[in-house]
Design a protein around this motif. Structure first.
Motif, PDB file in Angstrom:
ATOM      1  N   TRP A 276       8.740  -0.186  22.075  1.00 20.24           N
ATOM      2  CA  TRP A 276       8.928  -1.591  21.590  1.00 20.24           C
ATOM      3  C   TRP A 276       9.747  -1.575  20.339  1.00 20.24           C
ATOM      4  N   SER A 277       8.378  -0.732  19.245  1.00 16.24           N
ATOM      5  CA  SER A 277       9.070  -1.230  18.204  1.00 16.24           C
ATOM      6  C   SER A 277      10.560  -0.421  17.766  1.00 16.24           C
ATOM      7  N   ALA A 278      11.134   0.391  18.796  1.00 12.69           N
ATOM      8  CA  ALA A 278      12.393   0.969  18.799  1.00 12.69           C
ATOM      9  C   ALA A 278      13.236   0.225  18.985  1.00 12.69           C
ATOM     10  N   LEU A 279      13.248  -0.189  19.887  1.00 12.33           N
ATOM     11  CA  LEU A 279      13.423  -2.095  20.446  1.00 12.33           C
ATOM     12  C   LEU A 279      14.334  -2.347  19.264  1.00 12.33           C
ATOM     13  N   GLU A 280      13.738  -2.626  18.464  1.00 18.10           N
ATOM     14  CA  GLU A 280      13.710  -3.013  17.173  1.00 18.10           C
ATOM     15  C   GLU A 280      14.175  -2.989  15.544  1.00 18.10           C
ATOM     16  N   ILE A 281      14.084  -1.378  15.768  1.00 18.43           N
ATOM     17  CA  ILE A 281      14.705  -0.391  14.767  1.00 18.43           C
ATOM     18  C   ILE A 281      16.150  -0.868  14.592  1.00 18.43           C
ATOM     19  N   PRO A 282      16.638  -0.948  13.474  1.00 17.12           N
ATOM     20  CA  PRO A 282      18.231  -0.903  13.792  1.00 17.12           C
ATOM     21  C   PRO A 282      19.006   0.373  12.808  1.00 17.12           C
ATOM     22  N   SER A 283      18.101   1.705  13.077  1.00 14.16           N
ATOM     23  CA  SER A 283      18.251   3.110  13.116  1.00 14.16           C
ATOM     24  C   SER A 283      17.777   3.947  12.837  1.00 14.16           C
ATOM     25  N   GLN A 284      18.624   5.009  13.936  1.00 12.56           N
ATOM     26  CA  GLN A 284      17.353   6.300  14.120  1.00 12.56           C
ATOM     27  C   GLN A 284      16.936   6.959  13.294  1.00 12.56           C
ATOM     28  N   GLN A 285      17.498   6.867  11.845  1.00 10.46           N
ATOM     29  CA  GLN A 285      17.099   7.370  11.198  1.00 10.46           C
ATOM     30  C   GLN A 285      15.071   6.939  10.802  1.00 10.46           C
ATOM     31  N   ALA A 286      15.688   5.371  10.708  1.00  8.09           N
ATOM     32  CA  ALA A 286      14.542   4.700  10.067  1.00  8.09           C
ATOM     33  C   ALA A 286      13.428   5.129  11.509  1.00  8.09           C
ATOM     34  N   ALA A 287      13.791   5.097  12.924  1.00  7.34           N
ATOM     35  CA  ALA A 287      13.322   5.448  14.735  1.00  7.34           C
ATOM     36  C   ALA A 287      11.950   6.426  14.065  1.00  7.34           C
ATOM     37  N   ILE A 288      13.213   7.330  13.645  1.00  7.30           N
ATOM     38  CA  ILE A 288      12.694   8.628  13.299  1.00  7.30           C
ATOM     39  C   ILE A 288      11.046   9.217  12.138  1.00  7.30           C
ATOM     40  N   GLU A 289      11.813   7.855  11.099  1.00  8.05           N
ATOM     41  CA  GLU A 289      10.685   8.105  10.312  1.00  8.05           C
ATOM     42  C   GLU A 289       9.358   6.967  10.614  1.00  8.05           C
ATOM     43  N   PHE A 290       9.733   6.055  11.081  1.00  9.69           N
ATOM     44  CA  PHE A 290       8.299   5.660  12.114  1.00  9.69           C
ATOM     45  C   PHE A 290       7.408   6.711  13.182  1.00  9.69           C
ATOM     46  N   GLU A 291       7.994   6.935  14.106  1.00 12.28           N
ATOM     47  CA  GLU A 291       7.553   8.108  14.118  1.00 12.28           C
ATOM     48  C   GLU A 291       6.777   9.471  14.308  1.00 12.28           C
ATOM     49  N   ASP A 292       7.665   9.746  13.044  1.00 12.61           N
ATOM     50  CA  ASP A 292       6.985  10.290  12.323  1.00 12.61           C
ATOM     51  C   ASP A 292       5.027  10.671  11.672  1.00 12.61           C
ATOM     52  N   ARG A 293       5.363   9.596  11.382  1.00 15.11           N
ATOM     53  CA  ARG A 293       4.494   8.606  10.880  1.00 15.11           C
ATOM     54  C   ARG A 293       3.299   8.267  12.016  1.00 15.11           C
ATOM     55  N   GLN A 294       3.538   8.320  12.955  1.00 13.40           N
ATOM     56  CA  GLN A 294       3.347   7.570  14.427  1.00 13.40           C
ATOM     57  C   GLN A 294       2.746   9.730  14.595  1.00 13.40           C
ATOM     58  N   GLN A 295       3.151  10.509  14.461  1.00 10.00           N
ATOM     59  CA  GLN A 295       2.673  11.630  15.010  1.00 10.00           C
ATOM     60  C   GLN A 295       1.887  12.307  14.370  1.00 10.00           C
ATOM     61  N   ILE A 296       1.960  12.392  13.129  1.00  9.37           N
ATOM     62  CA  ILE A 296       0.937  12.530  11.881  1.00  9.37           C
ATOM     63  C   ILE A 296      -0.378  12.431  11.896  1.00  9.37           C
ATOM     64  N   MET A 297      -0.631  10.995  12.179  1.00 12.43           N
ATOM     65  CA  MET A 297      -1.707   9.740  12.396  1.00 12.43           C
ATOM     66  C   MET A 297      -2.325   9.920  13.393  1.00 12.43           C
ATOM     67  N   SER A 298      -1.668  10.743  14.238  1.00 16.28           N
ATOM     68  CA  SER A 298      -2.380  10.665  15.720  1.00 16.28           C
ATOM     69  C   SER A 298      -2.837  12.045  15.961  1.00 16.28           C
ATOM     70  N   THR A 299      -2.362  12.947  15.061  1.00  9.62           N
ATOM     71  CA  THR A 299      -2.866  14.294  14.997  1.00  9.62           C
ATOM     72  C   THR A 299      -4.470  14.959  14.790  1.00  9.62           C
ATOM     73  N   PHE A 300      -4.631  13.789  14.145  1.00  5.44           N
ATOM     74  CA  PHE A 300      -6.099  13.692  12.805  1.00  5.44           C
ATOM     75  C   PHE A 300      -7.466  12.997  14.356  1.00  5.44           C
ATOM     76  N   GLY A 301      -6.942  12.826  15.595  1.00  7.42           N
ATOM     77  CA  GLY A 301      -8.003  12.815  16.406  1.00  7.42           C
ATOM     78  C   GLY A 301      -8.821  13.060  16.820  1.00  7.42           C
ATOM     79  N   ALA A 302      -9.172  12.814  17.819  1.00 10.22           N
ATOM     80  CA  ALA A 302     -10.073  13.922  18.977  1.00 10.22           C
ATOM     81  C   ALA A 302      -9.690  13.948  20.022  1.00 10.22           C
ATOM     82  N   ALA A 303      -8.288  13.166  20.385  1.00 12.05           N
ATOM     83  CA  ALA A 303      -7.397  14.001  21.352  1.00 12.05           C
ATOM     84  C   ALA A 303      -7.235  15.612  21.571  1.00 12.05           C
TER      85      ALA A 303
END
Length: 264
Positions: free
Chosen positions: A219-246
């Motif tokens: 949903w956020s990617a539909l509003e993010i204005p550029s691919q670079q900004a989208a990738i930077e958002f994804e990077d932070r999400q992904q690193i945050m998720s790797t610290f979970g138990a899953a």
């Protein structure tokens, strides 16, 4: 007016239950849906929600026989009261989007006006063969840009098709809806909830945290204005998720050749 069931582990089924009125929206039904969506958002044991309608319709839109009064409609100022009613309904679309869990629309029949908007606010749409979609506000003499439809529809099916559907107000049958990408699939009449439940169980089998981050990211990617900004958002999400138990559980389950057992 709103039924809430758990047809499978981690899955909540919400059913608009005014079949004689084609599940047309009233203030009472709207209030119940607001309450139930809030309850689903708080329920971490729920991983997927399904929204459908009772009887032969999904939702025919606003009940033209009378909506009633929203909680903020005090009956003292006509403009403010009408705006309160409008916002009572339109915020449902925002709530569907902001819900942590994915929502699948099981479109069992006509979805018009607000009914169409509710399907657009869901993350996935699966339709029965007798489902019909229509931007119907123009049919009663007002703008078809309503309840988030002007923002959501072009992002789902493109601007050109959206302009045509919004300006003509014509009906879109299930086969066309699938062809233009409005729905993810079409099934025989009477089987849409069953097929939707299958999809919900597929989603519920994955890591709840990973699924929630994926919904938020899409949903956020539909509003993010550029691919670079989208990738930077994804990077932070992904690193945050790797610290979970899953991730450790997913890797261990793969090595042990067994289904992963995720907790939230």
């Amino acid at each position: 007016m709103l039924l809430s069931d758990q047809p499978a582990p981690h899955v909540r089924l919400l059913t608009l239950n005014r079949p004689e009125q084609l599940n047309a929206m009233t203030a009472e039904l709207c209030a119940e849906l607001h309450r139930e969506l809030a309850a689903v958002a708080r329920d971490r044991s729920c991983r997927v929600a399904i929204l459908t309608g009772a009887g032969r319709a999904f939702c025919a839109g606003l009940d033209l026989h009378g909506y009633g009064r929203a909680p903020d409609n005090l009956g003292s100022d006509e403009a403010r009261d009408r705006l309160a009613n409008q916002q009572d309904m339109s915020t449902l679309i925002l709530e569907l989007r902001s819900l942590p869990q994915p929502v699948i629309a099981a479109v069992n029949g006509p979805a018009a006006g607000l009914g169409l908007a509710l399907t657009l606010g869901c993350d996935i749409r699966i339709a029965s063969r007798d489902a019909v979609f229509r931007a119907a506000f123009i049919n009663i003499g007002v703008s078809n840009c309503d309840m988030g439809t002007s923002w959501l529809l072009p992002r789902l099916i493109g601007a050109s098709r959206s302009h045509e559907l919004m300006l003509t107000g014509r009906r879109v049958r299930a086969d066309e809806a699938e062809r233009i990408g409005l729905v993810a699939g079409v099934v025989d009449d009477g089987q849409v909830v069953e097929r939707t439940l299958e999809a919900a169980e597929e989603i519920a089998a994955w890591s709840p945290w990973g699924v929630r981050l994926t919904k938020q990211g899409m949903w956020s990617a539909l509003e993010i204005p550029s691919q670079q900004a989208a990738i930077e958002f994804e990077d932070r999400q992904q690193i945050m998720s790797t610290f979970g138990a899953a991730p450790p559980e997913a890797i261990t389950a793969f090595l042990e050749k067994r289904p992963a057992e995720f907790e939230d």
